[in-house]
Design an enzyme around this catalytic site. Structure first.
Site, PDB file in Angstrom:
ATOM      1  N   LYS A 192       0.852  -1.201   0.000  1.00 17.96           N
ATOM      2  CA  LYS A 192       0.000   0.000   0.000  1.00 17.96           C
ATOM      3  C   LYS A 192       0.886   1.249   0.000  1.00 17.96           C
ATOM      4  O   LYS A 192       1.578   1.533   0.974  1.00 17.96           O
ATOM      5  CB  LYS A 192      -0.894   0.047   1.238  1.00 17.96           C
ATOM      6  CG  LYS A 192      -1.837   1.257   1.163  1.00 17.96           C
ATOM      7  CD  LYS A 192      -2.322   1.698   2.519  1.00 17.96           C
ATOM      8  CE  LYS A 192      -1.943   3.109   2.907  1.00 17.96           C
ATOM      9  NZ  LYS A 192      -2.106   4.179   1.947  1.00 17.96           N
ATOM     10  N   GLU A 267       9.996   1.831  10.690  1.00 16.80           N
ATOM     11  CA  GLU A 267      10.928   2.946  10.467  1.00 16.80           C
ATOM     12  C   GLU A 267      10.103   4.213  10.626  1.00 16.80           C
ATOM     13  O   GLU A 267       9.237   4.492   9.802  1.00 16.80           O
ATOM     14  CB  GLU A 267      11.534   2.886   9.056  1.00 16.80           C
ATOM     15  CG  GLU A 267      12.287   1.609   8.742  1.00 16.80           C
ATOM     16  CD  GLU A 267      13.584   1.464   9.501  1.00 16.80           C
ATOM     17  OE1 GLU A 267      14.097   2.481  10.014  1.00 16.80           O
ATOM     18  OE2 GLU A 267      14.080   0.332   9.612  1.00 16.80           O
ATOM     19  N   CYS A 301      12.773  12.072   7.188  1.00 22.19           N
ATOM     20  CA  CYS A 301      12.894  11.546   8.553  1.00 22.19           C
ATOM     21  C   CYS A 301      14.249  11.903   9.137  1.00 22.19           C
ATOM     22  O   CYS A 301      14.414  11.988  10.347  1.00 22.19           O
ATOM     23  CB  CYS A 301      12.698  10.033   8.542  1.00 22.19           C
ATOM     24  SG  CYS A 301      13.724   9.212   7.325  1.00 22.19           S
ATOM     25  N   GLU A 402       8.602  16.228  16.070  1.00 21.02           N
ATOM     26  CA  GLU A 402       8.973  16.228  14.657  1.00 21.02           C
ATOM     27  C   GLU A 402       8.045  17.193  13.908  1.00 21.02           C
ATOM     28  O   GLU A 402       6.826  17.028  13.928  1.00 21.02           O
ATOM     29  CB  GLU A 402       8.823  14.819  14.074  1.00 21.02           C
ATOM     30  CG  GLU A 402       9.306  14.732  12.652  1.00 21.02           C
ATOM     31  CD  GLU A 402       9.099  13.357  12.017  1.00 21.02           C
ATOM     32  OE1 GLU A 402       8.018  12.784  12.199  1.00 21.02           O
ATOM     33  OE2 GLU A 402      10.019  12.871  11.344  1.00 21.02           O
TER      34      GLU A 402
HETATM   35  P1  NAP Z   1       1.905   8.352   8.149  1.00 23.68           P
HETATM   36  O1  NAP Z   1       0.794   9.308   8.245  1.00 23.68           O
HETATM   37  O2  NAP Z   1       2.265   7.550   9.329  1.00 23.68           O
HETATM   38  O3  NAP Z   1       1.554   7.391   6.910  1.00 23.68           O
HETATM   39  C1  NAP Z   1       2.422   6.371   6.493  1.00 23.68           C
HETATM   40  C2  NAP Z   1       1.623   5.301   5.777  1.00 23.68           C
HETATM   41  O4  NAP Z   1       0.740   4.672   6.715  1.00 23.68           O
HETATM   42  C3  NAP Z   1       0.746   5.838   4.650  1.00 23.68           C
HETATM   43  O5  NAP Z   1       0.735   4.927   3.589  1.00 23.68           O
HETATM   44  C4  NAP Z   1      -0.617   5.935   5.314  1.00 23.68           C
HETATM   45  O6  NAP Z   1      -1.709   5.879   4.411  1.00 23.68           O
HETATM   46  C5  NAP Z   1      -0.586   4.690   6.188  1.00 23.68           C
HETATM   47  N1  NAP Z   1      -1.532   4.692   7.304  1.00 23.68           N
HETATM   48  C6  NAP Z   1      -2.144   5.748   7.885  1.00 23.68           C
HETATM   49  N2  NAP Z   1      -2.952   5.329   8.893  1.00 23.68           N
HETATM   50  C7  NAP Z   1      -2.859   3.984   8.939  1.00 23.68           C
HETATM   51  C8  NAP Z   1      -3.453   2.968   9.754  1.00 23.68           C
HETATM   52  N3  NAP Z   1      -4.291   3.285  10.730  1.00 23.68           N
HETATM   53  N4  NAP Z   1      -3.111   1.693   9.534  1.00 23.68           N
HETATM   54  C9  NAP Z   1      -2.223   1.359   8.553  1.00 23.68           C
HETATM   55  N5  NAP Z   1      -1.654   2.276   7.743  1.00 23.68           N
HETATM   56  C10 NAP Z   1      -1.952   3.559   7.931  1.00 23.68           C
HETATM   57  O7  NAP Z   1       3.254   9.075   7.681  1.00 23.68           O
HETATM   58  P2  NAP Z   1       3.481  10.073   6.476  1.00 23.68           P
HETATM   59  O8  NAP Z   1       2.881  11.379   6.823  1.00 23.68           O
HETATM   60  O9  NAP Z   1       3.083   9.409   5.201  1.00 23.68           O
HETATM   61  O10 NAP Z   1       5.069  10.169   6.456  1.00 23.68           O
HETATM   62  C11 NAP Z   1       5.786  11.019   7.301  1.00 23.68           C
HETATM   63  C12 NAP Z   1       6.377  10.245   8.460  1.00 23.68           C
HETATM   64  O11 NAP Z   1       7.182   9.173   7.978  1.00 23.68           O
HETATM   65  C13 NAP Z   1       7.320  11.092   9.298  1.00 23.68           C
HETATM   66  O12 NAP Z   1       7.080  10.845  10.655  1.00 23.68           O
HETATM   67  C14 NAP Z   1       8.698  10.606   8.892  1.00 23.68           C
HETATM   68  O13 NAP Z   1       9.705  10.800   9.853  1.00 23.68           O
HETATM   69  C15 NAP Z   1       8.426   9.163   8.648  1.00 23.68           C
HETATM   70  N6  NAP Z   1       9.472   8.558   7.818  1.00 23.68           N
HETATM   71  C16 NAP Z   1      10.357   7.701   8.420  1.00 23.68           C
HETATM   72  C17 NAP Z   1      11.389   7.141   7.685  1.00 23.68           C
HETATM   73  C18 NAP Z   1      12.384   6.220   8.330  1.00 23.68           C
HETATM   74  O14 NAP Z   1      13.024   5.468   7.605  1.00 23.68           O
HETATM   75  N7  NAP Z   1      12.554   6.242   9.637  1.00 23.68           N
HETATM   76  C19 NAP Z   1      11.495   7.438   6.331  1.00 23.68           C
HETATM   77  C20 NAP Z   1      10.574   8.305   5.755  1.00 23.68           C
HETATM   78  C21 NAP Z   1       9.555   8.855   6.508  1.00 23.68           C
HETATM   79  P3  NAP Z   1      -2.332   7.221   3.777  1.00 23.68           P
HETATM   80  O15 NAP Z   1      -1.250   7.835   2.967  1.00 23.68           O
HETATM   81  O16 NAP Z   1      -3.457   6.702   2.970  1.00 23.68           O
HETATM   82  O17 NAP Z   1      -2.737   8.073   4.933  1.00 23.68           O
END
Ligand code: NAP
Length: 512
Positions: A192, A267, A301, A402
């Site tokens: 997904k 991650e 991140c 963050e």
């Molecule tokens: P997010 O809101 O947590 O979403 C990540 C993914 O999870 C998306 O595909 C989202 O779908 C899905 N999702 C949302 N709610 C869910 C649920 N209840 N159950 C299962 N999946 C669900 O994060 P983001 O805003 O896309 O990305 C930013 C975050 O990613 C930041 O915190 C950043 O630090 C982190 N990040 C971490 C790394 C690392 O390697 N440590 C790398 C890159 C980014 P939808 O898009 O449909 O909402």
């Protein structure tokens, strides 16, 4: 045909600007509509234009994808790893050929400037090639037995059907970090992508299909996290979950996976420090901080959201940093001369502006930026000017949480140990950087850093695919992606004992 060309045209004040494609889900080697019969829009964050439509997936769609992945698993696990690797290698060559087109599409859907989008695609190429090489390794161990005439080794097995959920900030690199090792290890996948950037993953699926990936090995379902993501987390047919995203959602994924005893790789977020000691090359430190804080508009991140500077050089560093930050040109990343793109969506922009207000209220000094840009070049997109806060102390919200935007905090440190303590004073632990010419302090900092990644005289961003990637504390749950640890994530270890003594030999544990 994988794409259904719809007849929706985009009408704006200035007329029709193009035909909009509707992308389908990829299940069992076919491009299919969602059972919902609904789609959602994917917008360009720099221009507000509609790029494409994607299927609003359902739990039913995920169930079909899991069934397809399950059916494909026995043949795929039997396929020699070198043949699996050949498909990765062929895919990497197609990616190379289409790099420019894919990069442009990525800039349109994600907003990152074109040179960064090229880097994102390149990381996918690198990871596919690195993992193709793993097809000839996938090493286990051999060792001596405690008994005579007995042979001992460990081998790797695939896990089975793996579920993957990814964020929008690296639309192709992060999916590639997961897909390539999972495939070379012999797993099948239900994927997904983030709803803000599904296009890059669709392109990746299209390329793997073209490279000869058997049907059902990779299945992609688009749709919301609360529906498609939740079903992936809860589906009993999935044995491993690989998630990259926020700590908040990661926690939910962990709990959901635990309920069915899945292994779960997380991650998550970061709050990364760059320390600048008084002996540092200040110009180099300024360059590093600039790239670390404002690359991808701070939506990484690993972004440098705290710059911790030793008091004797604080004033000089701040002046130099502000001068350079003023030179950043914000706008549509496809245009020449633009050095910083937009924020991914309106919700994220509001959140960042909220943090800026909180910073001001809590007593931090706004040194630069801090507002939404609304001039001619910016009014249709989500743009925030590069923002720098001074006089930030470690208890402030902007020093702890963050922000995930073009906002960085300059913090004063009394000395080396004070800088280390400030750097470690957050709940995250992804990337750390220190600028110094003192090798003793550099090594001491390496020892004390609560992080999974550590840089000396380089910014907090810039991972390499052949080294482990991940974090400690609120950033991760112990695993590492990429490098050989990426293989560990997607394989099960089996210990094998062959007794060629011809008699019953009892292990030492049963002889004492
Ligand atoms: P997010 O809101 O947590 O979403 C990540 C993914 O999870 C998306 O595909 C989202 O779908 C899905 N999702 C949302 N709610 C869910 C649920 N209840 N159950 C299962 N999946 C669900 O994060 P983001 O805003 O896309 O990305 C930013 C975050 O990613 C930041 O915190 C950043 O630090 C982190 N990040 C971490 C790394 C690392 O390697 N440590 C790398 C890159 C980014 P939808 O898009 O449909 O909402």
């Amino acid at each position: 045909m994988f794409v259904d060309v719809g007849f929706a045209c985009i009408f704006r004040r200035y007329g029709v600007i193009g035909m909009v494609k509707t992308y389908l889900n990829f299940i069992d080697g076919k491009w299919v509509r969602s059972s919902s019969g609904k789609t959602f829009d994917n917008m360009n964050p720099a221009t507000g234009e509609l790029i494409a439509r994607f299927q609003a997936g359902t739990r039913e769609d995920v169930k079909k994808a899991v069934k397809s992945a399950k059916n494909a698993f026995p043949a795929w696990r039997e396929t020699p790893a070198t043949e699996r690797a050949d498909i990765l290698l062929r895919s990497s060559l197609i990616l190379e050929k289409r790099k420019e087109e894919l990069s442009r599409l990525m800039t349109m859907e994600n907003g990152k400037i074109l040179s960064e989008a090229r880097g994102d695609v390149q990381e996918a190429i690198d990871m596919f090639q690195y993992m193709a090489g793993e097809g000839r390794r996938l090493f286990g161990e051999t060792t001596k037995s405690e008994l005579r005439n007995k042979f001992c080794m460990s081998v790797r097995d695939p896990i089975g059907v793996v579920g993957m959920i990814t964020p929008w900030n690296f639309p192709m690199a992060i999916p590639a970090w997961k897909i390539a090792p999972a495939l070379v290890c012999g797993n099948t996948i239900v994927f997904k992508p983030a709803s803000d950037t599904p296009l890059s993953v669709m392109k990746l699926a299209e390329i793997l299909d073209e490279a000869g990936l058997p049907k059902g090995v990779l299945n992609v379902v688009t749709g919301s996290g609360g529906v498609v993501g939740k079903e992936i987390v809860e589906n009993q047919g999935i044995q491993h979950l690989s998630f990259t995203g926020s700590t908040e959602v990661g926690r939910e994924v962990y709990v959901g996976g635990a309920k069915k005893l899945n292994s779960v790789e997380l991650e998550m977020g970061g709050k990364n420090p760059q320390i600048v000691l008084k002996d540092a090359d200040l110009d180099l430190a300024v360059q590093g901080a600039l790239w670390g804080a404002f690359g991808t508009s701070g939506q990484r991140c690993t972004a440098t959201s705290r710059i911790i500077v030793e008091k004797p050089v604080l004033k000089k560093f701040t002046e130099k940093f502000l001068r350079k930050t003023r030179g950043i040109r914000t706008g549509n990343g496809l245009k020449k001369g633009i050095t910083m793109g937009p924020i991914i969506n309106g919700g994220q922009m509001t959140k960042i502006l909220g943090y800026i207000e909180t910073g001001k209220k809590e007593g931090a000094k706004l040194l630069l930026g801090g507002r939404r840009l609304s001039g001619k070049e910016h009014k249709r997109g989500n743009f925030i000017s590069p923002t720098v806060f001074g006089k930030v102390t470690k208890s402030m919200t902007i020093a702890q949480e963050e922000i995930f935007g073009p906002v960085t905090c300059i913090m004063e440190a009394k000395d080396f140990m004070d800088a280390v303590n400030i750097a470690n004073s957050v709940d995250y632990g992804l990337s750390w950087s220190i600028y110094t010419r003192d090798v003793n302090k550099a090594f001491k900092a390496m020892e004390l850093a609560e992080s999974g990644i550590f840089y000396v005289n380089a910014p907090t961003i810039g991972a390499e695919v052949h080294l482990p990637f991940g974090g400690v504390k609120g950033t991760g749950n112990g695993g590492r992606e990429a490098g050989t640890t990426g293989i560990d994530e997607f394989s099960e270890i089996k210990s094998v004992f062959v007794d060629y003594s011809g008699g019953l030999q009892r292990a030492q544990i049963d002889n004492k």
